[in-house]
Design an enzyme around this catalytic site. Structure first.
Site, PDB file in Angstrom:
ATOM      1  N   GLU A 355       0.838  -1.200   0.000  1.00  0.00           N
ATOM      2  CA  GLU A 355       0.000   0.000   0.000  1.00  0.00           C
ATOM      3  C   GLU A 355       0.874   1.251   0.000  1.00  0.00           C
ATOM      4  OE1 GLU A 355      -4.167   0.090   1.865  1.00  0.00           O
ATOM      5  OE2 GLU A 355      -3.005   1.320   3.257  1.00  0.00           O
ATOM      6  N   HIS A 386       6.699 -26.891   3.479  1.00  0.00           N
ATOM      7  CA  HIS A 386       5.863 -27.966   2.939  1.00  0.00           C
ATOM      8  C   HIS A 386       4.771 -27.408   2.027  1.00  0.00           C
ATOM      9  CE1 HIS A 386       7.649 -31.050   5.591  1.00  0.00           C
ATOM     10  NE2 HIS A 386       7.842 -30.011   6.377  1.00  0.00           N
ATOM     11  N   LYS A 514     -13.863   1.613  -3.884  1.00  0.00           N
ATOM     12  CA  LYS A 514     -14.863   2.061  -2.898  1.00  0.00           C
ATOM     13  C   LYS A 514     -15.932   2.930  -3.557  1.00  0.00           C
ATOM     14  CE  LYS A 514     -11.959   3.750   0.294  1.00  0.00           C
ATOM     15  NZ  LYS A 514     -11.439   4.278   1.572  1.00  0.00           N
TER      16      LYS A 514
END
Length: 549
Positions: A355, A386, A514
């Site tokens: 960000e 793993h 938004k």
């Protein structure tokens, strides 16, 4: 701060030539040529943290040329600008002063000619008083019972930092149960509310403006749930506190503004855990431990602002990152903490870095023609071994890695920690030096097998090595050392932003989605077919409406 295109500097041109000389040099060669490489390429901080950057594809000449780049881009001036309260977040006309929040020396820091430290200290004192009342049980809920559970409602910086730190410092936690709600998906808060009792739960609503959609949606759902049990709205004040600056909206919600904890526009969200946003941390580990967290960060702030670049840890890590990102073409960095309590650390700095430095426009407003912020990801070891280490070891992409581990564990069960740390040490060795075909064939001979008959499998067992890593070994994960580690990464990100000529402290990239969501939301209220968007978005919305019933 000066606005300098790094690619136009003499240092960048010199680095480009140097890269041509270095691109085929191996880490194994560098160690073979210099038996003292570790001591030359490692730094110990405060006897609490060892940073070993020797397993990188760098020489002293590489670092000298990278330091020249930092000088030519006026990094020293930028550091001074930030610490002195200059408004270096120019797109929002704000100072950037998370360092003031942990300024334990209490020296004056001025914004617009006013010392901010008295206000910082006043909020800290208010957090101390409030937290002590909650932790001691002096604070009572609406039925006279003490608080047992705290639910932090926030998103982004109002959630990631407090959640990461409270998890990392679980060995220091008190009796209060901590919960974090961020996602606007109702499942998140519904699952938390199943675990808590309205009589003994405190909600912290973390939103500077008290208008953040996700946070306020969750806060109102929590309030509705609470009032179903409590009945009278006057009881809201005993079970809700606000981390905000909007006193009017806080009061209208039913929260006593005496329990509103303020912060300032010079505190960026992803740098806010040191502020009132960290109240959940204080409630979890106590105020004294929170002060230790601040003190560790302050110690790193002093190191960053006063140490010559050659031994300056945030600067060194930042420059090495630029070397890989902008010259080798590495697109990602992995953060791999070998400590289960640190399981949210990579996610925290995924936001912290991406960000901050995920920008395509430079500080002059021009589109850049070079790489800026890398993709950040990671999981705790040994789980990652793993899962995705296969690609790091034998894939076609370079993934520089930071390995982080404590020498002392909080849970000394049997030989668990020795096994964990043996993997920590082994992985960086394996990534650096690999395993040659000759070694693979010799292993077969040692087993009494003829490599020639197994030629079809030998290539798959070869490790090229030459994969770069940093190792960060902490003495122990304490509030102090964690504070220093977080500040190390914060200042690394800032350093890279300065050199890459971008604004690190705004985040305009979160806004468009938004805005569009606010436009779409009213369209979801009815069952009418939608045709106001592109065919894909129309099709998705209309199928959603058909399926929701």
């Amino acid at each position: 701060m000066k606005n300098i295109n790094p690619t136009q500097t003499a240092a960048w041109q010199a680095l480009q030539k140097h890269f041509d000389e270095m691109k085929d040099v191996t880490i194994a060669d560098l160690f073979a040529k210099d038996g003292d490489r570790f001591s030359k390429f490692s730094v110990t901080f405060d006897d609490q943290m060892l940073v070993d950057y020797s397993k990188n594809r760098i020489t002293e000449e590489t670092l000298a040329k990278l330091q020249d780049l930092a000088k030519e881009c006026d990094l020293a001036g930028a550091i001074k600008s930030m610490f002195s309260g200059e408004k270096i977040n120019r797109t929002e006309n704000r100072a950037v002063l998370h360092v003031a929040l942990r300024n334990r020396s209490n020296t004056p820091i001025l914004v617009d000619g006013k010392d901010v430290m008295p206000e910082v200290n006043a909020v800290l004192e208010k957090m101390k008083t409030f937290s002590e009342a909650i932790i001691s049980g002096e604070w009572k809920g609406y039925t006279g019972k003490a608080i047992t559970d705290v639910v932090n409602i926030g998103i982004g910086g109002s959630d990631l930092g407090p959640y990461m730190v409270t998890e990392a410092l679980r060995p220091y936690k008190n009796h209060l149960n901590m919960h974090f709600v961020s996602n606007v998906d109702g499942t998140h808060i519904a699952e938390v509310l199943k675990k808590v009792n309205p009589e003994t739960t405190l909600f912290l609503v973390a939103s500077k403006t008290f208008t953040t959609q996700e946070t306020m949606t969750n806060a109102h759902s929590a309030r509705d749930w609470f009032l179903k049990a409590a009945g009278d709205e006057k009881h809201v004040a005993k079970h809700f506190a606000a981390l905000s600056t909007n006193a009017k909206a806080v009061g209208e919600f039913g929260i006593d503004t005496a329990n509103m904890f303020e912060f300032w526009d010079w505190v960026g969200g992803r740098y806010s855990l040191w502020s009132a946003i960290g109240l959940s941390i204080v409630l979890s580990i106590g105020f004294d431990n929170f002060v230790e967290l601040l003190s560790g960060a302050h110690a790193m702030d002093k190191h960053f602002s006063t140490t010559p670049a050659e031994k300056n840890l945030p600067v060194l890590l930042a420059l090495i990152g630029i070397w890989y990102n902008n010259f080798f073409g590495a697109e990602t960095e992995a953060i791999l903490p070998y400590d289960q309590y640190m399981h949210r650390f990579a996610a925290y700095f995924q936001q912290g870095n991406m960000e901050s430095n995920g920008k395509y426009v430079d500080r002059n407003g021009n589109v850049v023609d070079y790489q800026t912020g890398p993709i950040i990801w990671g999981e705790p070891g040994t789980n990652g071994q793993h899962a995705f280490y296969q690609l790091i070891h034998q894939g076609t992409k370079m993934v520089p890695c930071d390995f982080i581990a404590p020498a002392i564990t909080h849970n000394p069960l049997s030989d668990h920690h020795q096994k964990l740390l043996s993997n920590f040490f082994a992985q960086t060795e394996a990534l650096a030096f690999g395993k040659s075909r000759e070694v693979v064939e010799q292993e077969y001979r040692d087993q009494g097998k003829d490599p020639a008959t197994l030629d079809y499998v030998v290539p798959f067992k070869v490790f090229e090595g030459n994969r770069p890593t940093n190792s960060i070994l902490l003495r122990e994960i304490t509030p102090f050392s964690l504070g220093a580690l977080i500040a190390l990464y914060e200042h690394k990100i800032f350093t890279q932003g300065v050199i890459l000529n971008i604004f690190t402290f705004d985040q305009w990239g979160v806004e468009l989605g938004k805005q569009l969501a606010n436009r779409i939301l009213p369209e979801l209220k009815d069952d009418k077919e939608i045709s106001s968007h592109d065919s894909s978005t129309n099709g998705l919305i209309n199928r959603y409406k058909a399926w929701r019933g």
